[in-house]
Design a protein around this motif. Structure first.
Motif, PDB file in Angstrom:
ATOM      1  N   ALA A 109       0.808  -1.222   0.000  1.00 33.67           N
ATOM      2  CA  ALA A 109       0.000   0.000   0.000  1.00 33.67           C
ATOM      3  C   ALA A 109       0.842   1.273   0.000  1.00 33.67           C
ATOM      4  CB  ALA A 109      -0.931  -0.007   1.214  1.00 33.67           C
ATOM      5  N   GLU A 110       2.013   1.231   0.617  1.00 35.36           N
ATOM      6  CA  GLU A 110       2.843   2.423   0.727  1.00 35.36           C
ATOM      7  C   GLU A 110       3.426   2.841  -0.634  1.00 35.36           C
ATOM      8  OE1 GLU A 110       5.809   1.898   3.677  1.00 35.36           O
ATOM      9  OE2 GLU A 110       4.402   1.757   5.343  1.00 35.36           O
ATOM     10  N   ARG A 111       3.686   1.873  -1.511  1.00 35.79           N
ATOM     11  CA  ARG A 111       4.342   2.179  -2.782  1.00 35.79           C
ATOM     12  C   ARG A 111       3.381   2.159  -3.974  1.00 35.79           C
ATOM     13  NH1 ARG A 111       8.687  -1.824  -3.936  1.00 35.79           N
ATOM     14  NH2 ARG A 111       9.336  -0.281  -5.474  1.00 35.79           N
ATOM     15  N   SER A 112       2.235   1.515  -3.832  1.00 38.39           N
ATOM     16  CA  SER A 112       1.283   1.443  -4.933  1.00 38.39           C
ATOM     17  C   SER A 112       0.553   2.771  -5.090  1.00 38.39           C
ATOM     18  CB  SER A 112       0.260   0.326  -4.681  1.00 38.39           C
ATOM     19  OG  SER A 112       0.909  -0.926  -4.600  1.00 38.39           O
ATOM     20  N   THR A 113       0.371   3.215  -6.340  1.00 40.46           N
ATOM     21  CA  THR A 113      -0.299   4.486  -6.595  1.00 40.46           C
ATOM     22  C   THR A 113      -1.338   4.333  -7.699  1.00 40.46           C
ATOM     23  OG1 THR A 113       1.239   5.243  -8.329  1.00 40.46           O
ATOM     24  CG2 THR A 113       1.860   5.685  -6.032  1.00 40.46           C
ATOM     25  N   GLU A 114      -2.334   5.195  -7.666  1.00 42.59           N
ATOM     26  CA  GLU A 114      -3.360   5.202  -8.709  1.00 42.59           C
ATOM     27  C   GLU A 114      -2.769   5.595 -10.059  1.00 42.59           C
ATOM     28  OE1 GLU A 114      -6.515   4.234  -8.638  1.00 42.59           O
ATOM     29  OE2 GLU A 114      -6.257   3.593  -6.567  1.00 42.59           O
ATOM     30  N   ASP A 115      -1.808   6.511 -10.041  1.00 39.67           N
ATOM     31  CA  ASP A 115      -1.166   6.932 -11.292  1.00 39.67           C
ATOM     32  C   ASP A 115      -0.443   5.762 -11.943  1.00 39.67           C
ATOM     33  OD1 ASP A 115      -2.090   9.496 -11.069  1.00 39.67           O
ATOM     34  OD2 ASP A 115      -0.211  10.323 -10.281  1.00 39.67           O
ATOM     35  N   ALA A 116       0.217   4.947 -11.109  1.00 38.03           N
ATOM     36  CA  ALA A 116       0.935   3.793 -11.647  1.00 38.03           C
ATOM     37  C   ALA A 116      -0.035   2.781 -12.244  1.00 38.03           C
ATOM     38  CB  ALA A 116       1.788   3.148 -10.569  1.00 38.03           C
ATOM     39  N   ILE A 117      -1.148   2.549 -11.553  1.00 35.55           N
ATOM     40  CA  ILE A 117      -2.160   1.623 -12.068  1.00 35.55           C
ATOM     41  C   ILE A 117      -2.685   2.116 -13.407  1.00 35.55           C
ATOM     42  CG2 ILE A 117      -4.486   0.695 -11.671  1.00 35.55           C
ATOM     43  CD1 ILE A 117      -3.830   0.761  -8.655  1.00 35.55           C
ATOM     44  N   GLU A 118      -3.008   3.399 -13.477  1.00 29.35           N
ATOM     45  CA  GLU A 118      -3.511   3.986 -14.723  1.00 29.35           C
ATOM     46  C   GLU A 118      -2.465   3.874 -15.830  1.00 29.35           C
ATOM     47  OE1 GLU A 118      -6.299   5.956 -17.194  1.00 29.35           O
ATOM     48  OE2 GLU A 118      -6.483   4.974 -15.242  1.00 29.35           O
ATOM     49  N   GLY A 119      -1.202   4.102 -15.474  1.00 21.58           N
ATOM     50  CA  GLY A 119      -0.135   4.006 -16.467  1.00 21.58           C
ATOM     51  C   GLY A 119       0.019   2.593 -17.020  1.00 21.58           C
ATOM     52  N   ILE A 120      -0.117   1.593 -16.154  1.00 23.68           N
ATOM     53  CA  ILE A 120      -0.022   0.193 -16.584  1.00 23.68           C
ATOM     54  C   ILE A 120      -1.166  -0.139 -17.530  1.00 23.68           C
ATOM     55  CG2 ILE A 120      -0.246  -2.194 -15.793  1.00 23.68           C
ATOM     56  CD1 ILE A 120       1.272  -1.297 -13.227  1.00 23.68           C
ATOM     57  N   LEU A 121      -2.378   0.257 -17.176  1.00 23.49           N
ATOM     58  CA  LEU A 121      -3.545  -0.037 -18.011  1.00 23.49           C
ATOM     59  C   LEU A 121      -3.427   0.632 -19.370  1.00 23.49           C
ATOM     60  CD1 LEU A 121      -6.478   0.248 -15.426  1.00 23.49           C
ATOM     61  CD2 LEU A 121      -5.227  -1.791 -16.139  1.00 23.49           C
ATOM     62  N   ARG A 122      -3.042   1.919 -19.366  1.00 17.16           N
ATOM     63  CA  ARG A 122      -2.924   2.637 -20.638  1.00 17.16           C
ATOM     64  C   ARG A 122      -1.793   2.063 -21.494  1.00 17.16           C
ATOM     65  NH1 ARG A 122      -6.751   4.177 -18.323  1.00 17.16           N
ATOM     66  NH2 ARG A 122      -7.382   2.302 -19.477  1.00 17.16           N
ATOM     67  N   GLY A 123      -0.712   1.657 -20.849  1.00 19.58           N
ATOM     68  CA  GLY A 123       0.394   1.067 -21.583  1.00 19.58           C
ATOM     69  C   GLY A 123       0.002  -0.235 -22.264  1.00 19.58           C
ATOM     70  N   LEU A 124      -0.717  -1.089 -21.550  1.00 16.15           N
ATOM     71  CA  LEU A 124      -1.170  -2.355 -22.134  1.00 16.15           C
ATOM     72  C   LEU A 124      -2.159  -2.109 -23.260  1.00 16.15           C
ATOM     73  CD1 LEU A 124      -1.669  -4.486 -18.888  1.00 16.15           C
ATOM     74  CD2 LEU A 124       0.207  -4.658 -20.536  1.00 16.15           C
ATOM     75  N   GLU A 125      -3.051  -1.153 -23.059  1.00 19.25           N
ATOM     76  CA  GLU A 125      -4.028  -0.826 -24.106  1.00 19.25           C
ATOM     77  C   GLU A 125      -3.328  -0.293 -25.352  1.00 19.25           C
ATOM     78  OE1 GLU A 125      -6.593   1.888 -22.129  1.00 19.25           O
ATOM     79  OE2 GLU A 125      -7.809   0.316 -21.176  1.00 19.25           O
ATOM     80  N   TRP A 126      -2.323   0.561 -25.159  1.00 15.77           N
ATOM     81  CA  TRP A 126      -1.592   1.108 -26.308  1.00 15.77           C
ATOM     82  C   TRP A 126      -0.897  -0.003 -27.089  1.00 15.77           C
ATOM     83  CZ3 TRP A 126       3.863   1.563 -27.199  1.00 15.77           C
ATOM     84  CH2 TRP A 126       4.186   2.332 -28.329  1.00 15.77           C
ATOM     85  N   LEU A 127      -0.334  -0.979 -26.373  1.00 17.29           N
ATOM     86  CA  LEU A 127       0.337  -2.097 -27.029  1.00 17.29           C
ATOM     87  C   LEU A 127      -0.643  -3.045 -27.711  1.00 17.29           C
ATOM     88  CD1 LEU A 127       2.987  -2.939 -24.281  1.00 17.29           C
ATOM     89  CD2 LEU A 127       3.473  -2.007 -26.548  1.00 17.29           C
ATOM     90  N   GLY A 128      -1.930  -2.915 -27.386  1.00 19.54           N
ATOM     91  CA  GLY A 128      -2.937  -3.789 -27.980  1.00 19.54           C
ATOM     92  C   GLY A 128      -3.086  -5.110 -27.267  1.00 19.54           C
ATOM     93  N   LEU A 129      -2.655  -5.177 -26.009  1.00 20.27           N
ATOM     94  CA  LEU A 129      -2.720  -6.420 -25.240  1.00 20.27           C
ATOM     95  C   LEU A 129      -4.027  -6.455 -24.446  1.00 20.27           C
ATOM     96  CD1 LEU A 129       0.964  -6.542 -23.926  1.00 20.27           C
ATOM     97  CD2 LEU A 129       0.040  -7.381 -26.093  1.00 20.27           C
ATOM     98  N   ASP A 130      -5.072  -6.943 -25.074  1.00 19.83           N
ATOM     99  CA  ASP A 130      -6.367  -7.021 -24.401  1.00 19.83           C
ATOM    100  C   ASP A 130      -6.391  -8.198 -23.432  1.00 19.83           C
ATOM    101  OD1 ASP A 130      -6.117  -8.632 -26.726  1.00 19.83           O
ATOM    102  OD2 ASP A 130      -8.268  -9.038 -26.681  1.00 19.83           O
ATOM    103  N   TRP A 131      -7.096  -8.046 -22.342  1.00 24.37           N
ATOM    104  CA  TRP A 131      -7.185  -9.117 -21.342  1.00 24.37           C
ATOM    105  C   TRP A 131      -8.614  -9.620 -21.255  1.00 24.37           C
ATOM    106  CZ3 TRP A 131      -5.440  -4.147 -20.453  1.00 24.37           C
ATOM    107  CH2 TRP A 131      -6.321  -3.265 -19.815  1.00 24.37           C
ATOM    108  N   ASP A 132      -8.765 -10.863 -20.811  1.00 29.31           N
ATOM    109  CA  ASP A 132     -10.071 -11.515 -20.745  1.00 29.31           C
ATOM    110  C   ASP A 132     -10.728 -11.371 -19.381  1.00 29.31           C
ATOM    111  OD1 ASP A 132      -9.866 -12.743 -23.438  1.00 29.31           O
ATOM    112  OD2 ASP A 132      -8.194 -13.808 -22.505  1.00 29.31           O
ATOM    113  N   GLU A 133      -9.929 -11.230 -18.344  1.00 30.39           N
ATOM    114  CA  GLU A 133     -10.450 -11.007 -16.993  1.00 30.39           C
ATOM    115  C   GLU A 133      -9.607  -9.943 -16.311  1.00 30.39           C
ATOM    116  OE1 GLU A 133     -10.787 -14.399 -14.469  1.00 30.39           O
ATOM    117  OE2 GLU A 133     -12.145 -15.479 -15.808  1.00 30.39           O
ATOM    118  N   GLY A 134     -10.272  -9.117 -15.504  1.00 27.86           N
ATOM    119  CA  GLY A 134      -9.549  -8.099 -14.774  1.00 27.86           C
ATOM    120  C   GLY A 134      -9.827  -6.709 -15.338  1.00 27.86           C
ATOM    121  N   PRO A 135      -9.118  -5.705 -14.820  1.00 31.44           N
ATOM    122  CA  PRO A 135      -8.051  -5.924 -13.847  1.00 31.44           C
ATOM    123  C   PRO A 135      -8.588  -6.285 -12.465  1.00 31.44           C
ATOM    124  CG  PRO A 135      -8.369  -3.574 -14.243  1.00 31.44           C
ATOM    125  CD  PRO A 135      -9.244  -4.286 -15.214  1.00 31.44           C
ATOM    126  N   ASP A 136      -8.039  -7.352 -11.924  1.00 33.24           N
ATOM    127  CA  ASP A 136      -8.343  -7.745 -10.548  1.00 33.24           C
ATOM    128  C   ASP A 136      -7.241  -7.164  -9.663  1.00 33.24           C
ATOM    129  OD1 ASP A 136      -9.531  -8.926  -8.404  1.00 33.24           O
ATOM    130  OD2 ASP A 136      -8.794 -10.948  -8.831  1.00 33.24           O
TER     131      ASP A 136
END
Length: 492
Positions: free
Chosen positions: A47-74
């Motif tokens: 919890a101390e190191r996890s951030t909403e900005d980082a989560i958003e960055g990961i999601l946008r990065g995967l979407e930009w690469l075209g890596l769609d997921w079937d479940e999640g994000p969990d």
């Protein structure tokens, strides 16, 4: 055979980087090849190191690469109760125990081992406490952690990794490791295994740095009477100095958003990252999505570490030249309609976008993009080398200007005369333009190279480019004459 289930489980403590993206790509390819499930899990229990900005960055990065997921994000933090329940199950079955050793006691033992130049390993001081002793110490309010009771056997934990082959870790070399901290927080090694069991993950494809934890996780699987997944650990990605690629060492130059902002195409990035430590038997390197999904296999992952040739001081190749060349291939060869949204975004970000480019000027726009992209490597080239086609505010190459528009006999006032003739030229097509230029050369006793270089520089700001007549037809008579007159003033 069981349905294939894989997962990508990043920790949201920073941006999506090259190593994480490569892991996601390998999992995605394997899932798509088998037409099965790709799960996205965010391991946010720190919890101390996890951030909403980082989560958003990961999601946008995967979407930009075209890596769609079937479940999640969990989110792993949502399952803490299940992780604790698993620890309680292990306590009840005798596969784990409560350890009351204090930090001070453990530090003293660790320091003693250091002085004796021995590797410290927990000695199991609380391993054989009786139930009565445990209850007494709990009643006294003593804090405790939960440790796995590693079997004391003369053999080893053995498993087959799809990349590194048979791996063995002797039981005597595995300490009774911690599952749950004194504050009730489950550790990664437990939470990760419990989540994978719950999600039915059949193949764990991850970086080589996860190899050290695998024997411990196998022990958790076995203690929970769960079937083991298939493990495949990817070799490391190194920089040119053979140091491991990392956020701390290399900064944003290993971030996915860095390459998006610098004009890389997403599939070029996927294609390139797949080739870092993976290869086909025929040495093929350029794949469209369908080809790569079909060709990918775990056996193609190399045990040898790969090198990502970051070039921070090269103004042209700001990153691995191979990546730039792959990107150039896609930029020059993909259908221009597919390239359209990427060029649009690039022009929009640079303030060069005109809404007419997607309505009445769209045919001209696509034709222009198709013409000029042949010399480009990255999308940002459209707003630098190609700026003159979309805006009157474009950079002028100083060397070209000095050579072709200034200096002795470079380009005197005839630029203005040529502008006058272009103003009256009808129709403005290839045949008419060629005829005008031939007559102009004769009338002014000019050599073709001198005229072409001067006009190209005045009109585009560059000394090189696509076929000259095609350039003029794309720029159009009004802009050509205006720019020729502006360049003529340079001579004063």
């Amino acid at each position: 055979m069981k349905p294939v289930v894989v997962r990508f489980a990043p920790s949201p403590t920073g941006y999506l980087h090259i190593g994480g993206a490569r892991t996601a790509i390998f999992n995605w390819l394997f899932a798509r090849q088998n037409e099965e499930k790709f799960i996205l899990r965010i391991e946010d229990t720190d919890a101390e190191r996890s951030t909403e900005d980082a989560i958003e960055g990961i999601l946008r990065g995967l979407e930009w690469l075209g890596l769609d997921w079937d479940e999640g994000p969990d989110f792993q933090s949502r399952h803490v109760k299940a992780h604790r329940a698993a620890a309680e199950q292990l306590l009840e079955s005798g596969h784990a125990y409560k350890c009351f050793c204090t930090k001070e006691e453990l530090d003293r033992k660790r320091e003693a081992a250091r002085k004796e130049k021995k590797t410290y390993q927990y000695d199991g001081a609380c391993r054989n406490l009786t139930p009565e002793e445990v209850k007494k110490r709990e009643a006294a309010g003593e804090p405790y952690i939960i440790r796995l009771k590693v079997p004391r056997r003369p053999d080893a934990v053995v498993f087959e990794d799809k990349v590194f082959g048979i791996i063995e870790k002797r039981y005597e070399d595995i300490e009774d490791f911690v599952l749950v901290r004194a504050n009730g927080q489950p550790l990664y090694v437990l939470a990760n295994a419990v989540d994978d069991i719950r999600d039915g993950v059949t193949h764990i494809i991850r970086g080589q740095d996860g190899l050290a934890n695998t024997p411990k996780q196998i022990l958790i699987y076995q203690s929970l009477d769960a079937p083991l997944p298939v493990f495949a650990h990817m070799s490391l990605t190194l920089d040119p100095q053979k140091a491991k690629i990392s956020k701390r060492r290399h900064g944003e130059q290993v971030a996915i958003h860095y390459y998006r902002e610098h004009g890389l195409l997403p599939w070029a990035m996927v294609n390139f990252l797949t080739l870092l430590g993976w290869a086909t038997t025929d040495s093929k390197e350029i794949f469209n999505p369908q080809e790569l999904v079909q060709a990918f296999h775990l056996q193609g992952i190399s045990r040898a570490n790969s090198v990502f040739n970051i070039q921070p001081n090269d103004p042209k190749f700001f990153t691995d030249p191979k990546l730039i060349n792959i990107n150039a291939h896609y930029l020059r060869n993909m259908p221009v309609e597919e390239l359209f949204p990427f060029v649009k975004q690039q022009l929009f970000s640079a303030g060069m976008w005109d809404t007419l480019f997607e309505s009445e000027k769209k045919e001209w726009f696509l034709k222009t993009v198709a013409l000029i992209r042949e010399r480009f490597h990255v999308l940002s080239d459209f707003t630098t080398l190609g700026a003159a086609y979309f805006s009157d505010a474009f950079p002028m190459d100083e060397t070209a200007v000095r050579k072709n528009l200034f200096g002795k006999d470079a380009a005197p006032a005839w630029l203005g005369d040529l502008a006058d003739q272009i103003d009256t030229l009808t129709p403005f097509d290839a045949k008419s333009v060629e005829a005008l230029l031939r007559e102009f050369l004769k009338a002014n006793n000019l050599k073709p190279g001198k005229l072409i270089n001067a006009v190209r520089t005045a009109v585009t700001g560059q000394s090189k480019g696509p076929e000259f007549i095609e350039v003029l037809l794309c720029i159009g008579p009004e802009r050509i004459s205006r720019r020729l007159r502006r360049a003529a003033v340079f001579q004063d």
